[in-house]
Scaffold this active site. Structure first.
Site, PDB file in Angstrom:
ATOM      1  N   ASP A 145       0.918  -1.172   0.144  1.00  0.00           N
ATOM      2  CA  ASP A 145       0.010   0.210  -0.115  1.00  0.00           C
ATOM      3  C   ASP A 145       0.974   1.226  -0.117  1.00  0.00           C
ATOM      4  O   ASP A 145       2.131   1.063   0.096  1.00  0.00           O
ATOM      5  CB  ASP A 145      -0.968  -0.143   1.110  1.00  0.00           C
ATOM      6  CG  ASP A 145      -2.129   0.925   0.871  1.00  0.00           C
ATOM      7  OD1 ASP A 145      -2.050   1.793  -0.054  1.00  0.00           O
ATOM      8  OD2 ASP A 145      -3.103   0.994   1.713  1.00  0.00           O
TER       9      ASP A 145
HETATM   10  C1  BGC Z   1      -5.015   3.337   0.461  1.00  0.00           C
HETATM   11  C2  BGC Z   1      -5.192   2.281  -0.810  1.00  0.00           C
HETATM   12  C3  BGC Z   1      -5.033   3.054  -2.185  1.00  0.00           C
HETATM   13  C4  BGC Z   1      -3.599   3.721  -2.336  1.00  0.00           C
HETATM   14  C5  BGC Z   1      -3.411   4.495  -3.514  1.00  0.00           C
HETATM   15  C6  BGC Z   1      -3.791   4.039   0.073  1.00  0.00           C
HETATM   16  O1  BGC Z   1      -3.747   4.995   1.047  1.00  0.00           O
HETATM   17  O2  BGC Z   1      -5.075   2.799   1.609  1.00  0.00           O
HETATM   18  O3  BGC Z   1      -6.499   1.637  -0.515  1.00  0.00           O
HETATM   19  O4  BGC Z   1      -5.113   2.005  -3.156  1.00  0.00           O
HETATM   20  O5  BGC Z   1      -3.652   4.538  -1.304  1.00  0.00           O
HETATM   21  O6  BGC Z   1      -4.069   5.696  -3.660  1.00  0.00           O
END
Ligand code: BGC
Length: 768
Positions: free
Chosen positions: A293
């Site tokens: 993530d």
């Molecule tokens: C979130 C994810 C997301 C990623 C990219 C993160 O902060 O937890 O769900 O896909 O950002 O935007």
């Protein structure tokens, strides 16, 4: 600074054979896998270590930044082969430029993969995922993902960070809005439907996107519902209640998976070998790639696992293939290789998995496969897509209360006061993840009502309240420009205006609840009431004694005790998306009879959280009678306000007793359980008939009941239908204390009904 809502491009700028796999598995491979392996092995022979590490680096374009890190010099990085993929960049022109840089300017011409948070639609926005789940309609859900894939590919994307399949039992957690609620079985079905919708019949198709299942794993188990907080649970609970939807998505063929921010058994997911390798690959047979993530790799340092170089080596060894934004792999792996902290084989394995994804997507055949300016114009935000979004929204609404059949409203005659800060509001219609969604194009509730009733009903509008009067809270909501603001009038004047409007009306429709940024990522709340400013307005209106219909916007279950006692009707519409107002009006005025059912329990107060239907019995369960020394509260009942599976209709359904084909079974025999459902009212309607099974005696303490099936049926007024469920021992299985998935002989209670708390039951004895 997170900016989920930006849509301004800022970025300027690629015959069966037998194979023995790592871990000793053997499997039959198709010719295409043989071709893929040969191609990638050939390519990797030409790659330098730097180029291999470059493939493991995912950067953001700056078009949709979701953290504190920005990446400069993206163009340069692409040409140098230091970037494997970009996320947050879309639009045919933008993507073509970036892809050309990779394909023309990098030494080995390796195309990039382009990802985005397409979560509940791309340009045409569907209800938030929690709302999609309350449709209990897998066709509608799969279709929504198909449409999102078509729109996303038309704008150059080939990878979506969805489905989010985290089980959540805590409504304080803002991301409960992004998942399918609390049930692992239903969550698994929805996860599978989403993956199939996104990936279509072949990833090579120009309109297919690779799904990225998230957040692996257990992210929804955050303590106290506080975002990014610690998760700690037994293996048994993981296997039984939290892991099934991820597994279902993997079984449906998801091409990628995203590690989560939290720890699992004390080790951050992003560097957790048990999770990313032993469970995901060895036990489940996952063949895709794992991406971290957003900066979850470098965040392992905050978890206390060491410096960037240490955590990067740890994560690679654990089975992480791609690093989102942290640039830990890019900046440290080569040195770690020289120092012997990681091996060439580990780098190669991760690189191979990223290249395989690109191969499966057909990007080596044609890196520009979906870059077609014509499609970008014709396949996006079409009338047909909007119709599908409207249909999904109508099916997602849950009728929580309807005293005296106040709904549906009459389409002609009388006066309706339409009040509340969400009534004449386009921005908050869309919900949490709408990077490319344009709120200006959404339909407000007031507009929708006008479309349906025209001049046949007199409408008086009053805003009545701010979303919130609390300026500190407002600051936190406004991480993007102009989201929630204060009206120039005082709260008292606004309420007065609403009261005046209501006095002139026969019925009040109050459109209240959570604004867009009150749920979703980093939006935990400790108080899940309708915000105070709006509650004050509702209380003033209630004093008038006129029938009040609440249209409730919410990204989570709210505590609605007061509303349930004082409103005549409550229609929960979640955040319905682009077609919000139209869908709401169709339902309010009876063109569609609501059929949504809750997928997350609604507590009476925050103090009951976590609350979920599939809980354990405890040694001192409370049913009724004296409360002392029983499992209960001094000050409140154990029961939720609205249970899992609950939702009313404009008609009512009667259930017969459950008929079983047999009451004594053995081994792999099949049981048929049947009920007759009768539409006892005057409207045609749909009913979600739910099957639960209890296993009261087992080697471990089991949940009091578990959802094991449902059927959505359509009944004309007065019509009756037999609904049958086929039950095999597969549905009786659970994880025992050795984590073995099996069933145990004995008595089972088969329960069929309209929601988890209202079922007809029959007992059966099933021996091995
Ligand atoms: C979130 C994810 C997301 C990623 C990219 C993160 O902060 O937890 O769900 O896909 O950002 O935007």
């Amino acid at each position: 600074m997170k900016s989920f809502f930006t849509n301004k491009p800022l970025f300027k700028i690629a015959a069966a054979a037998i194979l023995v796999l790592p871990f000793g598995n053997t499997m039959a491979q198709t010719q295409s896998n043989v071709n893929m392996n040969a191609f990638i092995s050939g390519l990797m022979k030409k790659m330098t270590v730097d180029e291999k590490i470059g493939q493991l680096n995912l950067v953001t374009s700056g078009m949709a930044i979701t953290g504190s890190v920005t990446n400069n010099g993206v163009d340069n990085g692409i040409a140098k082969g230091q970037i494997g993929g970009i996320f947050g960049l879309y639009g045919v022109e933008n993507v073509r430029k970036a892809q050309e840089l990779a394909v023309k300017n990098s030494r080995l011409h390796i195309p990039l993969i382009f990802g985005l948070d397409v979560i509940h639609g791309h340009r045409t926005i569907f209800p938030i995922p929690l709302g999609m789940s309350t449709t209990w309609d897998l066709d509608i859900i799969q279709k929504s993902a198909r449409i999102a894939a078509k729109e996303a590919t038309a704008e150059g994307l080939n990878w979506v960070f969805s489905p989010m399949v985290d089980i959540a039992r805590d409504a304080r957690w803002g991301r409960i809005s992004e998942g399918s609620g609390e049930d692992p079985w239903l969550g698994g079905k929805i996860a599978g439907a989403m993956v199939k919708g996104y990936q279509g019949t072949s990833l090579k198709n120009a309109d297919a996107v690779m799904a990225c299942v998230k957040h692996f794993a257990l992210y929804g188990g955050a303590e106290a519902g506080r975002e990014y907080n610690t998760v700690d649970m037994s293996r048994l609970q993981m296997y039984q209640d939290y892991l099934p939807p991820y597994r279902a998505a993997v079984d449906a063929g998801a091409g990628s998976i995203m590690s989560s921010f939290n720890t699992v058994d004390g080790i951050p997911s992003t560097g957790n070998k048990w999770l990313l390798t032993d469970l995901l690959r060895k036990q489940w047979g996952f063949k895709g790639f794992v991406v971290s993530d957003y900066t979850s790799l470098s965040e392992m340092s905050n978890h206390g696992l060491g410096d960037l170089s240490q955590v990067s080596a740890l994560a690679l060894k654990a089975g992480l293939d791609m690093d989102m934004v942290a640039e830990g792999f890019l900046s440290t792996l080569k040195k770690s290789l020289q120092q012997g902290k990681v091996t060439q084989a580990e780098i190669d394995l991760a690189c191979r998995r990223v290249l395989e994804a690109k191969y499966k997507l057909g990007l080596f055949d044609n890196p520009y496969k979906s870059l077609n300016a014509e499609n970008e114009k014709k396949d996006v935000f079409t009338e047909e897509n909007r119709k599908a979004a409207r249909l999904a929204a109508e099916h997602s609404f849950v009728l929580l209360k309807n005293a005296n059949q106040i709904l549906p409203l009459k389409k002609s005659g009388g006066t309706i006061a339409v009040v509340g800060p969400l009534a004449d509001n386009k921005r908050d219609m869309l919900g949490t993840w709408v990077i490319a969604g344009e709120w200006e194009k959404s339909v407000s509730v007031l507009e929708g009502i006008k479309h349906v009733v025209g001049d046949n009903v007199k409408l008086i509008y009053a805003k009545g309240a701010n979303i919130t009067d609390d300026t500190e809270f407002m600051k936190r909501l406004n991480f993007g420009p102009g989201m929630v603001s204060l009206d120039s009038r005082s709260p008292e004047d606004m309420i007065e205006e609403a009261v005046k409007a209501a006095k002139k009306a026969d019925i009040v429709v109050a459109v209240v609840g959570e604004s867009q940024s009150m749920s979703g990522e980093s939006s935990s709340r400790s108080d899940i009431d309708v915000p105070e400013s709006q509650k004050k307005m509702l209380k003033a209106l209630a004093k008038l004694g006129k029938p009040m219909v609440i249209v409730l916007f919410n990204g989570r279950p709210l505590t609605l005790t007061w509303e349930n006692e004082n409103a005549a009707a409550i229609l929960d519409v979640w955040a319905p998306g682009t077609e919000a107002g139209n869908a709401i009006a169709e339902v309010l005025f009876g063109n569609y009879n609501p059929s949504g059912k809750l997928t997350a329990t609604f507590p009476r107060t925050v103090g009951q959280i976590p609350i979920y239907y599939n809980h354990k019995n405890t040694g001192r369960p409370y049913t009724d009678g004296p409360t002392k020394f029983k499992s209960n509260y001094l000050d409140i009942s154990n029961d939720p306000l609205f249970p899992f599976g609950y939702g009313l209709s404009y008609t009512s359904f009667g259930y017969s007793d459950v008929k079983l084909s047999k009451t004594n079974l053995k081994g792999a025999e099949t049981l048929t359980a049947t009920v007759t459902v009768t539409n006892k009212g005057t409207y045609a309607g749909e009913e979600v008939v739910q099957l639960y099974i209890s296993d009261p005696v087992a080697s471990i303490s089991r949940s009091v009941k578990e959802l094991k099936g449902f059927q959505k049926i359509n009944l004309q007024a007065g019509e009756a239908k037999e609904v049958s469920f086929t039950i095999t021992p597969e549905l009786l299985k659970f994880y025992n204390s050795q984590l073995k998935y099996d069933w145990e002989p004995g008595e089972f209670i088969i329960q069929i009904g309209t929601n988890s708390a209202d079922t007809h039951n029959a007992k059966v004895k099933w021996l091995k």
